[in-house]
Structure formats: structure tokens, C-alpha cells
Design an enzyme around this catalytic site. Structure first.
Site, PDB file in Angstrom:
ATOM      1  N   ARG A  83      33.699  41.450  54.541  1.00 54.82           N
ATOM      2  CA  ARG A  83      34.673  42.284  53.828  1.00 54.82           C
ATOM      3  C   ARG A  83      33.973  43.509  53.253  1.00 54.82           C
ATOM      4  O   ARG A  83      32.956  43.388  52.568  1.00 54.82           O
ATOM      5  CB  ARG A  83      35.346  41.461  52.716  1.00 54.82           C
ATOM      6  CG  ARG A  83      36.316  42.296  51.897  1.00 54.82           C
ATOM      7  CD  ARG A  83      37.162  41.458  50.929  1.00 54.82           C
ATOM      8  NE  ARG A  83      37.972  42.348  50.136  1.00 54.82           N
ATOM      9  CZ  ARG A  83      37.925  42.462  48.813  1.00 54.82           C
ATOM     10  NH1 ARG A  83      37.117  41.683  48.105  1.00 54.82           N
ATOM     11  NH2 ARG A  83      38.682  43.332  48.186  1.00 54.82           N
ATOM     12  N   HIS A 127      39.162  50.427  47.060  1.00 51.87           N
ATOM     13  CA  HIS A 127      38.364  49.657  46.089  1.00 51.87           C
ATOM     14  C   HIS A 127      37.842  50.668  45.066  1.00 51.87           C
ATOM     15  O   HIS A 127      36.647  50.858  44.904  1.00 51.87           O
ATOM     16  CB  HIS A 127      37.241  48.895  46.801  1.00 51.87           C
ATOM     17  CG  HIS A 127      36.663  47.764  45.999  1.00 51.87           C
ATOM     18  ND1 HIS A 127      36.571  46.474  46.470  1.00 51.87           N
ATOM     19  CD2 HIS A 127      36.122  47.727  44.751  1.00 51.87           C
ATOM     20  CE1 HIS A 127      35.998  45.702  45.554  1.00 51.87           C
ATOM     21  NE2 HIS A 127      35.706  46.442  44.499  1.00 51.87           N
ATOM     22  N   GLU A 172      42.280  44.527  43.432  1.00 53.01           N
ATOM     23  CA  GLU A 172      42.401  44.334  41.977  1.00 53.01           C
ATOM     24  C   GLU A 172      43.065  45.500  41.248  1.00 53.01           C
ATOM     25  O   GLU A 172      42.414  46.211  40.470  1.00 53.01           O
ATOM     26  CB  GLU A 172      41.020  44.067  41.368  1.00 53.01           C
ATOM     27  CG  GLU A 172      40.318  42.856  41.941  1.00 53.01           C
ATOM     28  CD  GLU A 172      38.949  42.621  41.309  1.00 53.01           C
ATOM     29  OE1 GLU A 172      38.416  43.547  40.669  1.00 53.01           O
ATOM     30  OE2 GLU A 172      38.406  41.522  41.461  1.00 53.01           O
ATOM     31  N   ASN A 298      41.013  37.067  43.921  1.00 55.19           N
ATOM     32  CA  ASN A 298      39.637  37.119  43.410  1.00 55.19           C
ATOM     33  C   ASN A 298      39.596  36.281  42.155  1.00 55.19           C
ATOM     34  O   ASN A 298      40.366  36.517  41.220  1.00 55.19           O
ATOM     35  CB  ASN A 298      39.228  38.556  43.065  1.00 55.19           C
ATOM     36  CG  ASN A 298      39.062  39.429  44.301  1.00 55.19           C
ATOM     37  OD1 ASN A 298      39.159  38.937  45.430  1.00 55.19           O
ATOM     38  ND2 ASN A 298      38.817  40.701  44.096  1.00 55.19           N
ATOM     39  N   TYR A 300      37.196  34.754  39.079  1.00 52.71           N
ATOM     40  CA  TYR A 300      35.924  34.741  38.357  1.00 52.71           C
ATOM     41  C   TYR A 300      35.952  33.810  37.145  1.00 52.71           C
ATOM     42  O   TYR A 300      35.054  33.015  36.963  1.00 52.71           O
ATOM     43  CB  TYR A 300      35.541  36.162  37.926  1.00 52.71           C
ATOM     44  CG  TYR A 300      35.089  37.004  39.106  1.00 52.71           C
ATOM     45  CD1 TYR A 300      33.779  36.962  39.560  1.00 52.71           C
ATOM     46  CD2 TYR A 300      35.993  37.793  39.807  1.00 52.71           C
ATOM     47  CE1 TYR A 300      33.366  37.690  40.670  1.00 52.71           C
ATOM     48  CE2 TYR A 300      35.596  38.531  40.925  1.00 52.71           C
ATOM     49  CZ  TYR A 300      34.282  38.474  41.343  1.00 52.71           C
ATOM     50  OH  TYR A 300      33.875  39.184  42.443  1.00 52.71           O
ATOM     51  N   GLU A 360      37.125  37.144  46.762  1.00 49.30           N
ATOM     52  CA  GLU A 360      35.913  37.316  45.942  1.00 49.30           C
ATOM     53  C   GLU A 360      35.752  36.128  45.027  1.00 49.30           C
ATOM     54  O   GLU A 360      36.727  35.615  44.476  1.00 49.30           O
ATOM     55  CB  GLU A 360      35.977  38.560  45.043  1.00 49.30           C
ATOM     56  CG  GLU A 360      35.777  39.869  45.731  1.00 49.30           C
ATOM     57  CD  GLU A 360      35.816  41.057  44.762  1.00 49.30           C
ATOM     58  OE1 GLU A 360      35.446  40.885  43.575  1.00 49.30           O
ATOM     59  OE2 GLU A 360      36.231  42.136  45.190  1.00 49.30           O
TER      60      GLU A 360
HETATM   61  O1  IFM Z   1      31.907  44.043  41.286  1.00 49.57           O
HETATM   62  C1  IFM Z   1      33.233  43.671  41.078  1.00 49.57           C
HETATM   63  C2  IFM Z   1      34.080  44.065  42.256  1.00 49.57           C
HETATM   64  O2  IFM Z   1      34.010  45.422  42.535  1.00 49.57           O
HETATM   65  C3  IFM Z   1      35.525  43.717  41.993  1.00 49.57           C
HETATM   66  N1  IFM Z   1      35.672  42.354  41.553  1.00 49.57           N
HETATM   67  C4  IFM Z   1      34.803  41.885  40.517  1.00 49.57           C
HETATM   68  C5  IFM Z   1      33.358  42.196  40.855  1.00 49.57           C
HETATM   69  C6  IFM Z   1      32.425  41.686  39.744  1.00 49.57           C
HETATM   70  O3  IFM Z   1      32.717  42.280  38.533  1.00 49.57           O
END
Ligand code: IFM
Length: 450
Positions: A83, A127, A172, A298, A300, A360
Site C-alpha cells: 500500500r 494521504h 483517515e 486503520n 491503533y 494500517e
Molecule cells: O503515520 C500515520 C499515517 O500517516 C496515518 N495513520 C497513522 C500513522 C501513525 O500515526
């Protein structure tokens, strides 16, 4: 860290997509090369105090020149998908109008190099590196940026659509709009909620209007959008905190998911936004709900919130609360593999997307290149393993996840943090541009080749 059995590739379907994820501004460098125009991130980095280490993306990982080796590295891991994102200012330096063929030629080479290595190219159109000339006219707050995006999407998908068969319109929108136009911490550094909400609306609209265009230019392609989503819990069982969690979820998650899945903007959130609510024209919501082939997620970290009656953190009247005694990444983000299960099962229960791609997932820690030439990133390795196991649990619960992309292949420019945060499964020695697979990357490769 709890004891944990490492997952195995055989635990996942044979046709599962395994990838690594990157983005143009964070790795390419070559900021002023081959006709590339200025992006909002080039400008933002030039403003004192914006980036914690005062750095910029001028060189970054020099991927623009080193992509063959980087793709070799990806290939050596055994991933079958890669990606990346396309830098709009390389293609249309003024945002619209004159096309810079050298920019398109770079992505031709990049995509061809992926295909030559058996890597399926997954391209993200946006992005975050908006051409600065568009920002000078209001950026995403201006409806004209929607038509500029369609022009850009058309040029790119006409050129690469024969070879790229997975397209992600936006990465995002929360970050590009809320962090960029409201919180002031990302480019272009705005601090106005109404601007951010209008920007969000235009980003979503540009997504929806681009979907049919991409399908026309890229026969048989799969098209989607990627959202950053968070499982949200209340700090207590009190009615006040539970209501605050619901309000926070409205802006953080439902604001994006609801219109994409044809429900329009959530009424409760709209009411709280008041004057900051975006202007929506007839037909917009229908466009935003264009059917897609997958939802990119994504993941986290989870968030816990409490009631904030004073509204000091915005009109949702909710404030983030730190859970005590939990594991955290170098960023301070809570490590919660179970959060991934909770998030995915919730998205599936409430929206039923046909396919979810985990586009992600990753972590930053204080990496040390030891004298033996290794980076023993035990915490990242454990994070990766436990999130893959969590992914399997979510799939067992019926969530149709078809792919996983580790963020990120390389350490890179982490936005407002500059080069202070390392997310790579490969370490980058910025002085020499040497790449060194970290223990997490070595394990990912073993897992994939298993
Ligand atoms: O680095 C970023 C990415 O550009 C978008 N998602 C979160 C990642 C970590 O913060």
C-alpha cells in the site's frame, strides 16, 4: 505484556492479503524534483514550531530514488500487497490544470516495479499532501477542491488503472480534516471547527463522486475509503459518562461511517455541532453513499471518555481520560488488541460492510540500533503478534476481514513529530539511508513464509 502464543499464517485463509503500508510524503523525499509542486505539508514544515524536531519531508527515506530496494525489502518479507499513496502535487503541481508527466512516470515505474515483484499495488489517492495552490484558495473548506480532486483522480486512474486494481480514495479523513483544520496540529494548521466540518464534508463528497470515475477508468478495480476508527468506552457507568461516550463516538466514528453507509450525518452529532455543522447540498449525501467494495480500517488505540459539562474540549462535551496501569506505545497510545476485536465486531454489527481491509496497524517505540547491527524491538513484535491474533478472533466472530497491512514498512516522517517517532518494521538510519529489518520485521517475514 501477557504471555501469548504467536499466530500462524495457516490460521488465516490462503487468499488473505498480507501487506505493508506507506505514504508518499512520509517516505518519498525528492520534494522539489521532476516538476513536483509544493504541498501543504511542505509549507507547514517550513513554519517554525510546527514540527517537533524542526524537520521536513525534503529527503525523508529518499524512497523516490530508492524504491527498487524498498520493494525488494517488502518482497523479501513475503507480503503479497503493497500500500502506497500518490503525491497529488507531483501529478498536478497547481492542484488542477497542467499535468506533470514526470510525476505520472514516477508512479508508472513504481507500480511496474511492484508488479515485477509479485506485489499487488494498493494505491491511496489522498494521504494528506494537498497541493498548496489549492490551499491558497481555501483547501478542503472550498467546494472547488472536490472538483479538483476529481480531476486529479481521473488523471491518475486513467494512467495507472490498467495495473492498479485496488484504490483507496482517502486515508483517515478525521486526521486530514479535524487535526488539520480544527486542532491545528497538522497541515494546514487551522483552528476552526466549522472549517473542519466543512472540510470533512468535502472530503467525503470527493470520495463518493470519485468512486464511479475510478470504476470507469480502472476496469474491475476494487474501490474503498480508509477511516481511522476507535473503540470508545465510558470512564464510568454513570449516565453522564455513558452519554459522553456516545457523543464522542458520534464525531469520532459515526460522523464518517453513517453517511458512507447511506444514513446521512448522525442527528445527535449534527444538533451538538450547531452552527459548526457543514453546508450540505441536495444530492451530496447520495453521492457520499456510493457503494464501495471494501471499508479500509486503520486501528491503533481505544479511547475512554468522561463527561465534560463545560465543553472545554468541544461541543461533544466529552474529555479523554487515561486508563491507568495499561501498556502504552512510545506515543502514549494504549495497547489494546482486544480493542481491535471490539471495534471490528461493532463496525460489522452496526454497518455490515461486505469486506473490511485492515489498511494500517502498528506502533512506535524507542528503537535502538545495537552494536550487533540489530533492532530488538520486542514490544513492537509483541504488538504485531497480539494484534494478528486479535484479528483472527474478530474473523472467528464473523467479521469479513480480507487483508492486513502493517504500518509501516519503514521508519518515516511521522507528521508533527518529524523523525522522532519510528513506526517501521524496518529501521531507517537517516544519516546513511540504510534499512535494517527490526526483529518485528524479521518475525513478520517468518510468519508470512511459514
Ligand atoms: O503515520 C500515520 C499515517 O500517516 C496515518 N495513520 C497513522 C500513522 C501513525 O500515526
Amino acid at each position: 505484556m501477557s504471555a501469548h502464543t504467536a499466530p500462524k499464517r495457516q490460521d488465516f485463509p490462503a487468499d488473505f492479503r498480507w501487506g505493508v503500508s506507506t505514504s508518499s510524503f512520509q517516505i518519498e523525499g525528492a520534494a522539489r524534483e521532476a516538476g513536483k509542486g509544493e504541498s501543504i505539508w511542505d509549507r507547514f514544515c517550513s513554519e517554525p514550531g510546527r514540527i517537533r524536531d524542526g524537520s521536513n519531508g525534503d529527503v525523508a527515506c529518499d524512497h523516490y530514488h530508492r524504491f527498487p530496494q524498498d520493494l525488494d525489502l517488502a518482497k523479501s518479507l513475503g507480503v503479497n500487497a503493497y500500500r502506497f499513496s500518490i503525491a497529488w502535487p507531483r501529478i498536478l503541481p497547481n492542484g488542477r490544470g497542467a499535468v506533470n508527466d514526470a510525476g505520472l512516470a514516477f508512479y508508472d515505474r513504481l507500480v511496474d516495479a511492484m508488479l515485477a515483484r509479485g506485489l499487488d499495488p494498493w494505491a491511496t489517492l489522498y494521504h494528506w499532501d494537498l497541493p498548496q495552490p489549492l490551499q491558497d484558495q481555501g483547501g478542503w473548506t472550498s467546494r472547488d477542491t472536490v472538483s479538483a480532486f476529481l480531476e486529479y483522480a481521473d488523471v491518475v486512474t486513467r494512467r495507472l488503472g490498467d495495473r492498479v486494481k485496488h484504490w483507496i480514495t482517502h486515508n483517515e479523513p478525521w486526521c486530514s480534516c479535524m487535526m488539520g483544520y480544527w486542532e491545528g496540529v497538522h497541515a494546514p494548521g487551522g483552528r476552526n471547527l466549522a472549517d473542519a466540518m466543512q472540510a470533512c464534508h468535502h472530503v467525503l463528497l470527493s470520495h463518493g463522486q470519485a468512486v464511479p470515475l475510478i470504476r470507469t477508468n480502472s476496469a474491475g478495480a476494487k474501490v474503498g475509503i480508509t477511516l481511522s476508527l476507535h473503540p470508545i468506552s465510558a470512564a464510568s457507568d454513570s449516565a453522564q459518562d455513558l452519554a459522553a461516550a456516545r457523543r464522542h463516538d458520534g464525531l469520532r466514528n459515526r460522523w464518517f461511517l453513517d453517511p458512507l453507509f447511506g444514513r446521512g450525518y448522525p442527528e445527535d452529532t449534527l444538533a451538538l455541532l450547531g452552527d459548526a455543522a457543514p453546508t450540505v447540498q441536495p444530492g451530496d449525501l447520495n453521492d457520499i453513499a456510493a457503494p464501495t467494495d471494501f471499508l479500509g480500517v486503520n486501528y491503533y488505540f481505544p479511547e475512554m471518555v468522561a463527561d465534560d459539562p463545560a465543553g472545554s474540549h468541544g461541543p461533544m462535551r466529552a474529555k479523554l481520560v487515561e486508563r491507568h496501569g495499561v501498556e502504552r506505545t512510545g506515543f502514549g497510545w494504549e495497547v489494546s488488541p482486544q480493542g481491535l476485536v471490539d471495534l471490528l465486531t461493532r463496525v460489522q454489527r452496526d454497518y455490515s460492510p461486505a469486506v473490511i481491509q485492515l489498511t494500517e496497524n502498528g506502533s512506535t517505540f524507542e528503537d535502538v540500533l545495537t552494536p550487533d547491527g540489530h533492532v530488538h524491538d520486542a514490544e513492537r513484535l509483541s504488538y504485531l503478534q497480539r494484534h494478528l491474533s486479535a484479528l483472527r478472533r474478530a474473523m472467528d466472530a464473523g467479521v469479513p476481514v480480507k487483508g492486513y497491512f502493517a504500518w509501516s514498512l519503514l521508519d518515516n516522517f511521522e507528521w508533527a513529530e518529524g523523525y522522532l517517532r519510528r513506526f517501521g518494521i524496518a529501521y531507517v538510519d537517516y544519516a546513511t539511508q540504510r534499512r535494517i529489518l527490526k526483529d518485528s520485521g524479521i518475525w513478520y517475514g517468518q510468519f508470512l513464509r511459514d
